[in-house]
Scaffold this active site. Structure first.
Site, PDB file in Angstrom:
ATOM      1  N   HIS A  35       0.821  -1.220   0.000  1.00 35.16           N
ATOM      2  CA  HIS A  35       0.000   0.000   0.000  1.00 35.16           C
ATOM      3  C   HIS A  35       0.856   1.273   0.000  1.00 35.16           C
ATOM      4  CE1 HIS A  35      -3.593  -2.318   0.424  1.00 35.16           C
ATOM      5  NE2 HIS A  35      -3.312  -2.734   1.644  1.00 35.16           N
ATOM      6  N   ASP A  76      -2.948 -10.533  -2.624  1.00 38.40           N
ATOM      7  CA  ASP A  76      -3.462 -10.090  -1.324  1.00 38.40           C
ATOM      8  C   ASP A  76      -4.942  -9.714  -1.503  1.00 38.40           C
ATOM      9  OD1 ASP A  76      -2.178  -8.769   1.439  1.00 38.40           O
ATOM     10  OD2 ASP A  76      -3.982  -7.740   0.760  1.00 38.40           O
ATOM     11  N   HIS A  91      -6.439  -7.199  -0.562  1.00 38.87           N
ATOM     12  CA  HIS A  91      -6.567  -5.766  -0.794  1.00 38.87           C
ATOM     13  C   HIS A  91      -5.702  -5.342  -1.980  1.00 38.87           C
ATOM     14  CE1 HIS A  91      -7.440  -6.564   3.465  1.00 38.87           C
ATOM     15  NE2 HIS A  91      -8.355  -5.621   3.334  1.00 38.87           N
ATOM     16  N   ASP A 131      -4.665 -12.925   3.289  1.00 40.82           N
ATOM     17  CA  ASP A 131      -5.844 -12.471   4.021  1.00 40.82           C
ATOM     18  C   ASP A 131      -7.142 -12.778   3.285  1.00 40.82           C
ATOM     19  OD1 ASP A 131      -4.854 -10.700   2.164  1.00 40.82           O
ATOM     20  OD2 ASP A 131      -5.141  -8.901   3.373  1.00 40.82           O
TER      21      ASP A 131
END
Length: 334
Positions: free
Chosen positions: A121, A162, A164, A249
């Site tokens: 991120h 991931d 996200h 995740d």
């Protein structure tokens, strides 16, 4: 198949005060999963990189801010903390990513940069693509690995699975026509980016491949998208090494997403990439995903056996994948 883990206990020194989902216990839990699977072996200690190397992917101002805040415990934003051990851990994380790139190029096989703090991120100046926060990330380990690979081989390919979207990686590589970034993630969750129409900056169109998956997607949905979009792009790009931004995740019950993936998807993904050397950089995963998803991916890769998995994706997934292919057909054959 060659395999190695690049790890140092220094990664445990990036630590919160009180509870935080991104904490040293994540790596301890993942180690248990790797040990149970017989994969805690060939552990290599990374060297820290010189600070100047951070500037390959981040602005000096942001690097200085993190360094300054690392003199005590502090928060970069409401999600993301910095502690006394953060800067040193981050320099070693970049060192681990570098070592994983070098080994993948020289020795072939899978090399796991088993790092904290995570990075996908983190953009050039910190927060990226209008994201409200850094989402637990400090410096972008995967983007650094991609830049090194590009320097050494002329091009780079990153696959991020991931849960996200890797908005920081996308931002850093946005205008880079020699860097393909494929990102498979849950739609409409943090950081609320990574939509189908985000295809790269001017001159780099088609090199950013976003696959925003419906909520509650499971193995069938992910395997379908993987077969229909990810593998064709990889085959046409012909990378010498693939960087995997490896977040777990999306595993059912891991805690921060609604995805319902199991060992089946991660093992399958691993088997399909067995002909490519991999630099695997750890991102998210907070509980069961690290314990079960990470070993499944590695074992799938090391088995070298391509699994045939019949799938029944949802109608929403079929629509999503068709929309992505429609947008990207100008640059890729599907």
């Amino acid at each position: 198949m060659k395999f190695g883990v690049i790890y140092t206990p220094i990664f445990l020194e990036h630590r919160p005060e009180g509870y935080h989902p991104e904490n040293p216990g994540r790596l301890k839990r993942a180690v248990e999963g790797l040990k149970k699977a017989g994969l805690w072996k060939n552990v290599i200690e990374p060297e820290p990189i010189p600070e100047e190397e951070l500037l390959r992917v981040h602005d000096r101002e942001y690097v200085e801010l993190v360094k300054e805040l690392s003199t005590s415990f502090s928060y970069l934003d409401p999600d993301t903390y910095v502690s006394l051990g953060t800067f040193e851990a981050a320099l070693h994380a970049f060192g681990a990513a570098k070592k994983a790139v070098e080994l993948a190029l020289e020795e072939k096989g899978l090399y796991l940069a088993f790092v904290r703090p995570p990075g996908h991120h983190a953009g050039r100046k910190g927060k990226a693509f209008n994201a409200p926060t850094l989402g637990f990330c400090i410096f972008n380990n995967a983007a650094y690995a991609a830049k090194l690979l590009e320097e050494l081989t002329g091009k780079a390919l990153v696959i991020d699975f991931d849960a996200h979207h890797g908005n920081g990686t996308q931002e850093i590589l946005w205008n880079d026509s020699n860097a393909v970034h494929i990102d498979l993630h849950e739609r409409d969750i943090y950081p609320v980016s990574g939509y189908e129409y985000e295809i790269g900056g001017k001159g780099a169109e088609g090199t950013k491949v976003n696959i925003p998956m419906p909520h509650y997607s499971g193995d069938d949905d992910y395997i379908y998208a993987w077969n229909e979009v990810v593998l064709p792009v990889v085959a046409q790009f012909k990378p010498k090494v693939i960087v995997i931004s490896a977040g777990f995740d999306g595993f059912h019950g891991d805690g921060l997403a609604t995805l319902r993936l199991s060992e089946v998807f991660y093992a399958y993904a691993g088997t399909t990439l067995a002909r490519y050397p991999l630099t695997v950089v750890l991102e998210g995963g907070y509980s069961v995903g690290l314990e079960k998803g990470l070993p499944a991916f590695i074992r799938g890769y090391l088995s070298g056996e391509r699994l045939e998995v019949p799938v029944h994706p949802s109608f929403e997934t079929l629509n999503t994948v068709e929309r992505i292919k429609e947008i990207l057909r100008e640059w890729w054959e599907f």
